[in-house]
Design a protein around this motif. Sequence first.
Motif, PDB file in Angstrom:
ATOM      1  N   UNK A   1       0.809  -1.228   0.093  1.00  0.00           N
ATOM      2  CA  UNK A   1      -0.147  -0.133   0.145  1.00  0.00           C
ATOM      3  C   UNK A   1       0.694   1.250  -0.033  1.00  0.00           C
ATOM      4  N   UNK A   2       1.815   1.325   0.770  1.00  0.00           N
ATOM      5  CA  UNK A   2       2.816   2.256   0.805  1.00  0.00           C
ATOM      6  C   UNK A   2       3.655   2.692  -0.450  1.00  0.00           C
ATOM      7  N   UNK A   3       3.908   1.390  -0.939  1.00  0.00           N
ATOM      8  CA  UNK A   3       4.520   1.540  -2.493  1.00  0.00           C
ATOM      9  C   UNK A   3       3.686   1.915  -3.546  1.00  0.00           C
ATOM     10  N   UNK A   4       2.533   2.067  -3.359  1.00  0.00           N
ATOM     11  CA  UNK A   4       1.581   2.081  -4.484  1.00  0.00           C
ATOM     12  C   UNK A   4       1.366   3.690  -4.512  1.00  0.00           C
ATOM     13  N   UNK A   5       1.981   4.341  -3.834  1.00  0.00           N
ATOM     14  CA  UNK A   5       2.119   5.932  -3.933  1.00  0.00           C
ATOM     15  C   UNK A   5       3.005   6.221  -5.052  1.00  0.00           C
ATOM     16  N   UNK A   6       2.491   6.781  -6.248  1.00  0.00           N
ATOM     17  CA  UNK A   6       3.444   6.989  -7.477  1.00  0.00           C
ATOM     18  C   UNK A   6       4.507   7.961  -7.073  1.00  0.00           C
ATOM     19  N   UNK A   7       5.617   7.853  -7.666  1.00  0.00           N
ATOM     20  CA  UNK A   7       6.823   8.642  -7.465  1.00  0.00           C
ATOM     21  C   UNK A   7       6.816   9.745  -8.527  1.00  0.00           C
ATOM     22  N   UNK A   8       7.292  10.889  -8.069  1.00  0.00           N
ATOM     23  CA  UNK A   8       7.163  12.059  -9.137  1.00  0.00           C
ATOM     24  C   UNK A   8       7.955  11.582 -10.227  1.00  0.00           C
ATOM     25  N   UNK A   9       7.688  11.935 -11.645  1.00  0.00           N
ATOM     26  CA  UNK A   9       8.428  11.576 -12.777  1.00  0.00           C
ATOM     27  C   UNK A   9       9.523  12.456 -12.737  1.00  0.00           C
ATOM     28  N   UNK A  10      10.503  11.500 -13.442  1.00  0.00           N
ATOM     29  CA  UNK A  10      11.867  12.206 -13.970  1.00  0.00           C
ATOM     30  C   UNK A  10      11.601  13.623 -14.919  1.00  0.00           C
ATOM     31  N   UNK A  11      12.440  14.736 -14.388  1.00  0.00           N
ATOM     32  CA  UNK A  11      12.200  15.810 -15.270  1.00  0.00           C
ATOM     33  C   UNK A  11      12.708  15.635 -16.590  1.00  0.00           C
ATOM     34  N   UNK A  12      12.312  16.390 -17.489  1.00  0.00           N
ATOM     35  CA  UNK A  12      12.477  16.135 -19.054  1.00  0.00           C
ATOM     36  C   UNK A  12      13.996  16.374 -19.490  1.00  0.00           C
ATOM     37  N   UNK A  13      14.674  17.207 -18.570  1.00  0.00           N
ATOM     38  CA  UNK A  13      16.195  17.326 -18.992  1.00  0.00           C
ATOM     39  C   UNK A  13      17.099  16.623 -18.135  1.00  0.00           C
ATOM     40  N   UNK A  14      16.402  15.662 -17.625  1.00  0.00           N
ATOM     41  CA  UNK A  14      17.483  14.419 -17.049  1.00  0.00           C
ATOM     42  C   UNK A  14      18.317  13.901 -17.798  1.00  0.00           C
TER      43      UNK A  14
ATOM     44  N   UNK B   1      20.836  14.246  -5.105  1.00  0.00           N
ATOM     45  CA  UNK B   1      20.897  13.547  -6.500  1.00  0.00           C
ATOM     46  C   UNK B   1      20.219  12.319  -6.519  1.00  0.00           C
ATOM     47  N   UNK B   2      19.596  11.951  -7.786  1.00  0.00           N
ATOM     48  CA  UNK B   2      18.692  10.869  -8.099  1.00  0.00           C
ATOM     49  C   UNK B   2      19.286   9.975  -9.283  1.00  0.00           C
ATOM     50  N   UNK B   3      19.280   8.663  -8.873  1.00  0.00           N
ATOM     51  CA  UNK B   3      19.413   7.718 -10.132  1.00  0.00           C
ATOM     52  C   UNK B   3      18.340   6.986 -10.422  1.00  0.00           C
ATOM     53  N   UNK B   4      17.682   6.601 -11.613  1.00  0.00           N
ATOM     54  CA  UNK B   4      16.869   5.847 -11.792  1.00  0.00           C
ATOM     55  C   UNK B   4      17.434   4.569 -12.629  1.00  0.00           C
ATOM     56  N   UNK B   5      17.075   3.475 -12.256  1.00  0.00           N
ATOM     57  CA  UNK B   5      17.629   2.255 -12.915  1.00  0.00           C
ATOM     58  C   UNK B   5      16.146   1.590 -13.505  1.00  0.00           C
ATOM     59  N   UNK B   6      16.431   1.231 -14.930  1.00  0.00           N
ATOM     60  CA  UNK B   6      15.143   0.356 -15.618  1.00  0.00           C
ATOM     61  C   UNK B   6      15.669  -0.886 -15.693  1.00  0.00           C
ATOM     62  N   UNK B   7      15.129  -1.870 -15.106  1.00  0.00           N
ATOM     63  CA  UNK B   7      15.535  -3.223 -14.969  1.00  0.00           C
ATOM     64  C   UNK B   7      14.780  -4.131 -16.043  1.00  0.00           C
ATOM     65  N   UNK B   8      15.383  -4.948 -16.522  1.00  0.00           N
ATOM     66  CA  UNK B   8      14.749  -5.823 -17.520  1.00  0.00           C
ATOM     67  C   UNK B   8      13.926  -7.058 -17.005  1.00  0.00           C
ATOM     68  N   UNK B   9      13.810  -7.038 -15.393  1.00  0.00           N
ATOM     69  CA  UNK B   9      13.025  -8.356 -14.982  1.00  0.00           C
ATOM     70  C   UNK B   9      12.426  -7.616 -13.823  1.00  0.00           C
ATOM     71  N   UNK B  10      11.495  -8.355 -13.050  1.00  0.00           N
ATOM     72  CA  UNK B  10      10.643  -8.116 -12.094  1.00  0.00           C
ATOM     73  C   UNK B  10      11.214  -8.424 -10.807  1.00  0.00           C
TER      74      UNK B  10
END
Length: 305
Positions: free
Chosen positions: A181-194, A247-256
Amino acid sequence: MTATTVRPTEAHSAFTHRMSAVGTDDAFLAAALPFLAEGIAAPDEPQPVAIADPAKLDLLRDALGPDAKAVGFVPHTEWYAGSAANAVARAAGHLAAHAGPGGRIHLLMEPVWGGRAGRSPRESAEWIRYEALANLLFAPAATTALCVYDTRSAGPAVIEAARRAHPDSDVYEDPLRLAAELDAVPLPPAPRDAARLTRPDAGAVRAWAERNGLPVADAELFGTAVAEAAVLGPVTGVTLWGEAPGCVCELALGRRVDDPLAGFVPPRDGDLAPGQGLWYARQVCAYVDLRPGDNGGTTVRLQYA
């Protein structure tokens, strides 16, 4: 002691996790003194420990009188000195070093709701998640914990949420459900100039973080944390934004990655060192969030501070 992943349906928990909400110093003593007396009298246990506001510790010493020598006292600003993940490490380390057989010890615990833990809804949610997951992380340990929530510093919303994380409450929720339930809160999107990288290279992340204001030592830690989180991979994308210290880093993983305890289970040696994957990342960064990503993958977002 090494914390072990134990689901509520797999084993009866040895961990006793209680909660008391108090609104006055007298109410605090009324909850704390019997609990500490229970710990003093418990067989095969070391002295109980009170982790609380320094002013409350003074109250306890005065009220206990000669019995104060049978209790350990730790200012909560020393115990809860960082993130919720750091508190997991502190608790696991204390049990390993000081608990009796099977993890037996009584711990009176008061988070710093007037400080970091209560400074924002986001931070409060991190600590409620910690309270919920503690029921799983420490399930095998015969530890008895009483979490004290002072209504003068912890607001009604925090206390109501905390009740859902403690088994002695009539509104207790399954820890996995509450964490979800806590993790269902959406994270702010990355800015366009990231900024974007082709791979999660620690050196490239470190250099970017330095350019965006992190001191050299902090940038080194952040770069290593990103590389450790990337072990969950395969990594299909790396996005960077923000300025020091956030500072923020977001990784997209190819697995769940579905395990809600990922990165919370302490390593056997208890020391912080590269090679520990998401545990290292959680210990270094203020926030590490895992969310379902695109095409069955996972998004891992790390924020340094």
